[in-house]
Design an enzyme around this catalytic site. Structure first.
Site, PDB file in Angstrom:
ATOM      1  N   GLU A 154       0.823  -1.206   0.000  1.00 49.84           N
ATOM      2  CA  GLU A 154       0.000   0.000   0.000  1.00 49.84           C
ATOM      3  C   GLU A 154       0.860   1.260   0.000  1.00 49.84           C
ATOM      4  OE1 GLU A 154      -4.386  -0.345   1.809  1.00 49.84           O
ATOM      5  OE2 GLU A 154      -2.970   0.430   3.265  1.00 49.84           O
ATOM      6  N   HIS A 162       7.250 -26.890  -1.574  1.00 52.05           N
ATOM      7  CA  HIS A 162       6.592 -27.978  -2.302  1.00 52.05           C
ATOM      8  C   HIS A 162       5.475 -27.459  -3.195  1.00 52.05           C
ATOM      9  CE1 HIS A 162       8.670 -31.188  -0.001  1.00 52.05           C
ATOM     10  NE2 HIS A 162       8.843 -30.162   0.817  1.00 52.05           N
ATOM     11  N   LYS A 181     -14.215   0.613  -3.960  1.00 55.45           N
ATOM     12  CA  LYS A 181     -15.322   1.064  -3.086  1.00 55.45           C
ATOM     13  C   LYS A 181     -16.342   1.822  -3.909  1.00 55.45           C
ATOM     14  CE  LYS A 181     -12.389   1.757   0.978  1.00 55.45           C
ATOM     15  NZ  LYS A 181     -11.831   2.752   1.890  1.00 55.45           N
TER      16      LYS A 181
HETATM   17  O1  PA5 Z   1      -3.452   1.326   5.978  1.00 61.52           O
HETATM   18  C1  PA5 Z   1      -4.549   1.817   5.774  1.00 61.52           C
HETATM   19  O2  PA5 Z   1      -4.750   3.026   5.874  1.00 61.52           O
HETATM   20  C2  PA5 Z   1      -5.737   0.946   5.423  1.00 61.52           C
HETATM   21  O3  PA5 Z   1      -5.377  -0.373   5.312  1.00 61.52           O
HETATM   22  C3  PA5 Z   1      -6.800   1.056   6.492  1.00 61.52           C
HETATM   23  O4  PA5 Z   1      -6.256   0.679   7.705  1.00 61.52           O
HETATM   24  C4  PA5 Z   1      -7.999   0.202   6.141  1.00 61.52           C
HETATM   25  O5  PA5 Z   1      -8.502   0.564   4.901  1.00 61.52           O
HETATM   26  C5  PA5 Z   1      -9.087   0.349   7.183  1.00 61.52           C
HETATM   27  O6  PA5 Z   1      -9.473   1.681   7.311  1.00 61.52           O
HETATM   28  P1  PA5 Z   1     -10.242   2.191   8.583  1.00 61.52           P
HETATM   29  O7  PA5 Z   1      -9.376   1.995   9.760  1.00 61.52           O
HETATM   30  O8  PA5 Z   1     -10.509   3.638   8.318  1.00 61.52           O
HETATM   31  O9  PA5 Z   1     -11.507   1.389   8.687  1.00 61.52           O
END
Ligand code: PA5
Length: 446
Positions: free
Chosen positions: A288, A309, A423
């Protein structure tokens, strides 16, 4: 003792000179994490986080954990991405592999929800909880994420039905933004115990906030040791520490130099199945943070020797676009020796009396050599043992490396704009109010 980094086996693709040539740039990127001179500077609160955690904060988390442990046989951690992977990584790494089956457990079993939208999963979970004393830690920084919101709706209703609304309030903890979002409003209305996710700490860097620390403490793990380990690496990686000693900076440079030379995939390797979710946390952290602007190493992970494996063939002889980073544990926490067998039909008596870990270590060494011979550069990260302190060290090591690495790559390692695309489509397909135009467009395409 601390993390050791061995970089001698880069298959001749990146030399020591190549690494040292990037030292000034890497140090400048490390510095930027402190002075906020680069993009994403509103999300660098994690940099000094470990050493800024106060005794009062730790005690509040521990007291809340005791409260949940006293009332609950099971605690469901509701969250997705950075709001659950850190906790699961640490809990799995430091608990007995069969902990969830143990009748003698001294702490609640930790379950997870809100990280998928599988109807079967939610049904099976709620079914399991029907006759259990359970509690919920609901984690969402934005407070509006669909997956945890759906899971929480179901679990809250079930808990209130099973124990009544008043007792449910004692068993629900909300971890969210200090002021914004639906979860904050709900927590205020219902009077839940709350913890804050700091504004300047993004989800994937939040494991050392209550997001990770509360579930970890409920699971009976020493969060002080975890934080202590992180503080050690925080101190060992300050901008004042020269590049040659700044291990995350060296690792960040190596990744980027390998990437420039066509190594587009990094495989994180472990030899202990309880590190599986640590690798999931690592994948999110790097994926990310770096996968944007049409750039970024693809972070993958394997559990060896199981995956030798399955994926072992690909790694040994497939397309040469990969490199490996191996997490090696010097000494296991337990000792098991291989027994002698009079009949010896399996021919394994040559191993009789040896520790299982000796075999695991030779598998590890043999595999590293084979993969380097096969053209797969190898980075080795060793920790002395699987303990809270060393997992804390690894967490901060990778966080720091990720920040530096993202800046070296030229991206903002602290945003995730690409996560919104699915989303938007999902809401359009589900006819969410406000998405009418998108709904029309997407429905014409299907
Ligand atoms: O690293 C990040 O920002 C994301 O993975 C969020 O943690 C994830 O999308 C969850 O978001 P939230 O904590 O707002 O529900």
């Amino acid at each position: 003792m601390s993390i050791q980094l061995t970089i001698k086996h880069l298959a001749g693709i990146v030399s020591e000179e190549d690494i040292l040539r990037q030292s000034a740039q890497a140090s400048e990127c490390n510095q930027a994490l402190y002075n906020g001179s680069r993009e994403g500077n509103d999300f660098i609160g994690w940099v000094g986080l470990p050493s800024s955690i106060t005794e009062e904060q730790l005690r509040d988390i521990e007291d809340t954990a005791v409260e949940l442990r006293t009332r609950c046989q099971a605690v469901v951690v509701v969250g997705i991405g950075g709001s659950y992977l850190g906790a699961r990584a640490v809990i799995d790494a430091l608990s007995s592999s069969l902990d969830w089956l143990s009748a003698k457990r001294e702490h609640p079993v930790i379950l997870y929800a809100g990280n998928n939208i599988s109807e079967d999963y939610l049904s099976e979970l709620t079914e399991y909880l029907k006759d259990k004393e359970f509690g919920i830690i609901n984690i969402s920084k934005s407070g509006t994420t669909t997956e945890p919101a759906i899971a929480f709706r179901l679990l809250k209703a079930q808990l209130e039905k099973q124990v009544g609304r008043e007792e449910a309030k004692n068993r629900i903890v909300a971890i969210t933004d200090v002021a914004k979002g639906a979860l904050r409003s709900l927590a205020v209305t219902e009077g839940y115990k709350t913890f804050v996710i700091p504004d300047d700490v993004g989800g994937r860097y939040s494991v050392l906030t209550p997001v990770g620390l509360l579930p970890i403490a409920v699971a009976g793990i020493n969060i002080r040791e975890l934080v202590k380990g992180a503080v050690e690496i925080e101190q060992a990686t300050q901008p004042s520490v020269s590049f040659e000693y700044n291990l995350p900076a060296i690792y960040a440079v190596i990744r980027n130099e390998l990437y420039k030379r066509g190594k587009k995939i990094e495989i994180l390797v472990n030899y202990h199945p309880k590190l599986h979710f640590f690798a999931e946390w690592w994948k999110q952290l790097f994926g990310e943070s770096e996968g944007k602007d049409q750039l970024g190493i693809f972070p993958a992970a394997v559990d060896f020797t199981s995956d030798l494996h399955s994926m072992g063939q690909w790694i040994q002889q497939g397309e040469r676009t990969i490199f490996e980073t191996v997490i090696s544990i010097r000494e296991p926490n337990r000792s098991v020796r291989i027994p002698h067998d009079d009949v010896n039909l399996d021919g394994l008596n040559f191993l009789a009396g040896k520790r299982v870990d000796e075999v695991n270590k030779m598998a590890e060494l043999g595999t590293r050599i084979a993969h380097v011979d096969g053209g797969v550069p190898n980075v080795l990260l060793e920790i002395p043992e699987l303990s809270a302190k060393y997992i804390g060290q690894l967490i901060y090591f990778f966080e720091k490396a990720c920040g530096i690495s993202g800046y070296l790559l030229g991206v903002n390692p602290f945003n995730q704009p690409g996560v919104e695309a699915y989303k938007k489509n999902m809401f359009a397909l589900l006819d969410k109010p406000g998405y009418e135009a998108e709904s029309r467009v997407i429905k014409e395409r299907i």
